[in-house]
Design an enzyme around this catalytic site. Structure first.
Site, mmCIF file in Angstrom:
data_model
loop_
_atom_site.group_PDB
_atom_site.id
_atom_site.type_symbol
_atom_site.label_atom_id
_atom_site.label_comp_id
_atom_site.label_asym_id
_atom_site.label_seq_id
_atom_site.Cartn_x
_atom_site.Cartn_y
_atom_site.Cartn_z
ATOM 1 N N HIS A 1 -20.911 -2.103 -4.069
ATOM 2 C CA HIS A 1 -19.819 -2.601 -4.894
ATOM 3 C C HIS A 1 -18.637 -1.629 -4.927
ATOM 4 C CE1 HIS A 1 -18.164 -4.252 -8.843
ATOM 5 N NE2 HIS A 1 -18.309 -5.340 -8.095
ATOM 6 N N HIS B 1 -9.937 -7.745 -14.461
ATOM 7 C CA HIS B 1 -10.912 -7.099 -13.572
ATOM 8 C C HIS B 1 -10.819 -5.573 -13.592
ATOM 9 C CE1 HIS B 1 -12.988 -6.592 -9.518
ATOM 10 N NE2 HIS B 1 -13.801 -7.384 -10.182
ATOM 11 N N ASP C 1 -9.017 10.107 -26.068
ATOM 12 C CA ASP C 1 -8.072 11.066 -26.654
ATOM 13 C C ASP C 1 -6.864 11.327 -25.758
ATOM 14 O OD1 ASP C 1 -9.657 11.345 -28.888
ATOM 15 O OD2 ASP C 1 -10.669 13.155 -28.185
ATOM 16 N N LYS D 1 -15.310 0.145 -4.045
ATOM 17 C CA LYS D 1 -14.078 -0.294 -3.403
ATOM 18 C C LYS D 1 -13.282 0.965 -3.029
ATOM 19 C CE LYS D 1 -14.938 -3.364 -7.066
ATOM 20 N NZ LYS D 1 -15.357 -4.566 -6.527
ATOM 21 N N LYS E 1 -11.289 -1.661 -14.750
ATOM 22 C CA LYS E 1 -12.316 -0.840 -15.394
ATOM 23 C C LYS E 1 -11.659 0.486 -15.760
ATOM 24 C CE LYS E 1 -14.859 -3.602 -12.494
ATOM 25 N NZ LYS E 1 -14.242 -4.470 -11.480
#
Length: 484
Positions: free
Chosen positions: A402, A224, A231, A404, A226
């Site tokens: 959405h 889950h 670099d 958090k 993201k």
């Protein structure tokens, strides 16, 4: 022949009850929350056969033998890599305020990860701003790009990101993309997956969903996180999947998804890169630790620390949950929480209630309409307890909120991928940032205030007058809240 059928029937019933007894014993002997154990026993006894199968599929935190062994072997070298950051001049314990110093101690002792100063943070709040910024950084990449996402859904600017990655790979940039199998099935079936692999991108399907793996690994255990790292100089993390909301779940009836990402430069980038390397090795067995951050950089005196807090199978249990508890217990004036899915554990619920009951202004901002009917009803089962404790509940009506985030005293915040539910806090691979930066936190608090402007405050007196129909579904799905 009738006797044979009778014998087989009795034997089948006997074997089933032996199986039920065995599973019951296993549920009871597992050390976990009583509410979770009771919920599973209810499922096993109320839904014959199916309940037992569901327990084997979803009842235990089973990463699978191969991945679990990798995670066990990996922990020590990764812990040593993280611990080396304590010798970096970006780790300045004397420069930490009260909010983050205890979190630094916890994460350091449990996983070796210290809070680091010398970062530049940019809060990005619209899909266009986020995706165009990511594309620009990809186009300027020179050496490497690492990504991990739960959902990648084709369409709109998400396709432009994919095209930019392919072009980067063709000019010699090493590109690694890890996507969750259950979250990104549409992407893996699309032409983009083929084009990426043909373009030299290492694209990996994480935690593959397959009926053959039902008894080998818990199928609803999900990747889950993201994270984007470019670099080892620029990183992104937050709540947004690799989707363009204008093209994603348009028929779900909840409106566009509302998300944020944080763009980061500084030593914390290398920590997020190491988290990606952890996930990559768990899935592939290939170890590629990033370089340590530059430790001779000038750290401004007013630079504030950022703590990376990861969690998931193979990592210390309940780390993010512990950070949430510490943060809220230290609150003196206010706590404001935004989350799309609110199904808290008993411990987290008590922490929120206690914080409100000692006079702290606690506000919860959640979407009025949710893409999960079960979560929607289960969340509302907690309203009465929260409202009676003094918690203010705002139902956002401008899409699926959405984001958090948790803001404490308008001075300290938590931002990341973690929902306020059992799945995020106990099961999935997650990451959050603990940020003690008043300027950044003020922006986060102002964004939360913007959400509240598009929300309806739940009135406790009116809530107590809701229909029996609503109360029934709240109680029904509340019984399953430990499993959601």
């Amino acid at each position: 022949m009738d006797k044979v059928y009778h014998f087989l029937t009795l034997a089948g019933i006997g074997l089933y009850w032996i199986l039920v007894a065995g599973v019951t014993l296993r549920v009871v002997l597992k050390r976990r929350a009583v509410s979770v154990s009771l919920a599973w026993l209810m499922v096993i006894y109320i839904i014959p056969v199916v309940g037992v199968i569901c327990y084997f599929m979803f009842g235990e935190l089973n990463l699978g033998r191969k991945r679990a062994e990798r995670a066990r072997v990996m922990f020590k070298p990764f812990e040593e890599w993280f611990f080396e950051l304590n010798h970096c001049n970006a780790h300045v314990p004397d420069n930490m305020g009260t909010h983050i110093s205890k979190i630094d101690n916890l994460c350091n002792k449990r996983m070796g990860i210290p809070a680091l100063c010398g970062n530049e943070l940019q809060l990005q709040t619209t899909p266009q701003e986020i995706l165009l910024s990511v594309i620009d950084d990809i186009e300027n990449a020179k050496h490497s790009i690492r990504m991990v996402f739960y959902i990648w859904y084709p369409g709109g600017l998400a396709d432009s990101v994919a095209a930019a990655l392919i072009q980067a790979s063709k000019r010699g940039v090493n590109v690694k993309v890890l996507l969750d199998s259950a979250g990104s099935p549409t992407f893996f079936r699309s032409h983009w997956a083929t084009m990426m692999r043909d373009g030299g991108i290492e694209l990996v399907e994480g935690l593959e969903v397959s009926p053959w793996r039902i008894f080998l690994r818990r199928l609803d255990l999900r990747q889950h996180r993201k994270i984007i790292v470019i670099d080892d100089e620029v990183a992104y993390t937050g709540s947004m999947n690799m989707v363009d909301p204008a093209y994603f779940k348009q028929n779900s009836g909840v409106g566009q998804w509302i998300d944020i990402m944080v763009r980061i430069e500084g030593p914390t980038v290398n920590v997020l890169s190491a988290i990606h390397c952890w996930d990559w090795e768990v899935e592939t067995g290939d170890r590629q630790l990033p370089v340590q951050p530059e430790c001779q950089i000038d750290i401004p005196e007013d630079s504030k620390p950022v703590q990376v807090v990861p969690s998931g199978p193979g990592m210390p249990d309940q780390l993010i949950g512990q950070v949430l508890t510490i943060a809220m217990h230290q609150a003196e004036k206010s706590v404001r929480i935004t989350t799309p899915y609110f199904v808290p554990s008993a411990d987290l619920l008590e922490t929120i209630k206690t914080t409100a009951q000692r006079g702290v202004n606690v506000e919860l901002v959640i979407p009025k309409n949710n893409d999960s009917m079960m979560v929607k009803w289960a969340s509302r089962a907690f309203y009465s307890e929260l409202l009676s404790s003094g918690v203010k509940i705002h139902e956002f009506d401008g899409g699926l909120l959405h984001t958090k985030s948790v803001v404490i005293d308008e001075l300290f915040c938590l931002v990341g991928t973690v929902n306020m539910d059992m799945r995020s806090l106990w099961l999935n691979f997650e990451v959050t940032l603990a940020v003690e930066d008043p300027a950044f936190t003020l922006k986060m608090h102002q964004l939360q205030s913007h959400y509240i402007e598009s929300a309806d405050l739940v009135d406790y007196n009116k809530w107590k007058q809701r229909s029996i129909y609503h109360r029934f579904f709240e109680r029904l799905f509340y019984l399953f809240n430990p499993l959601l």
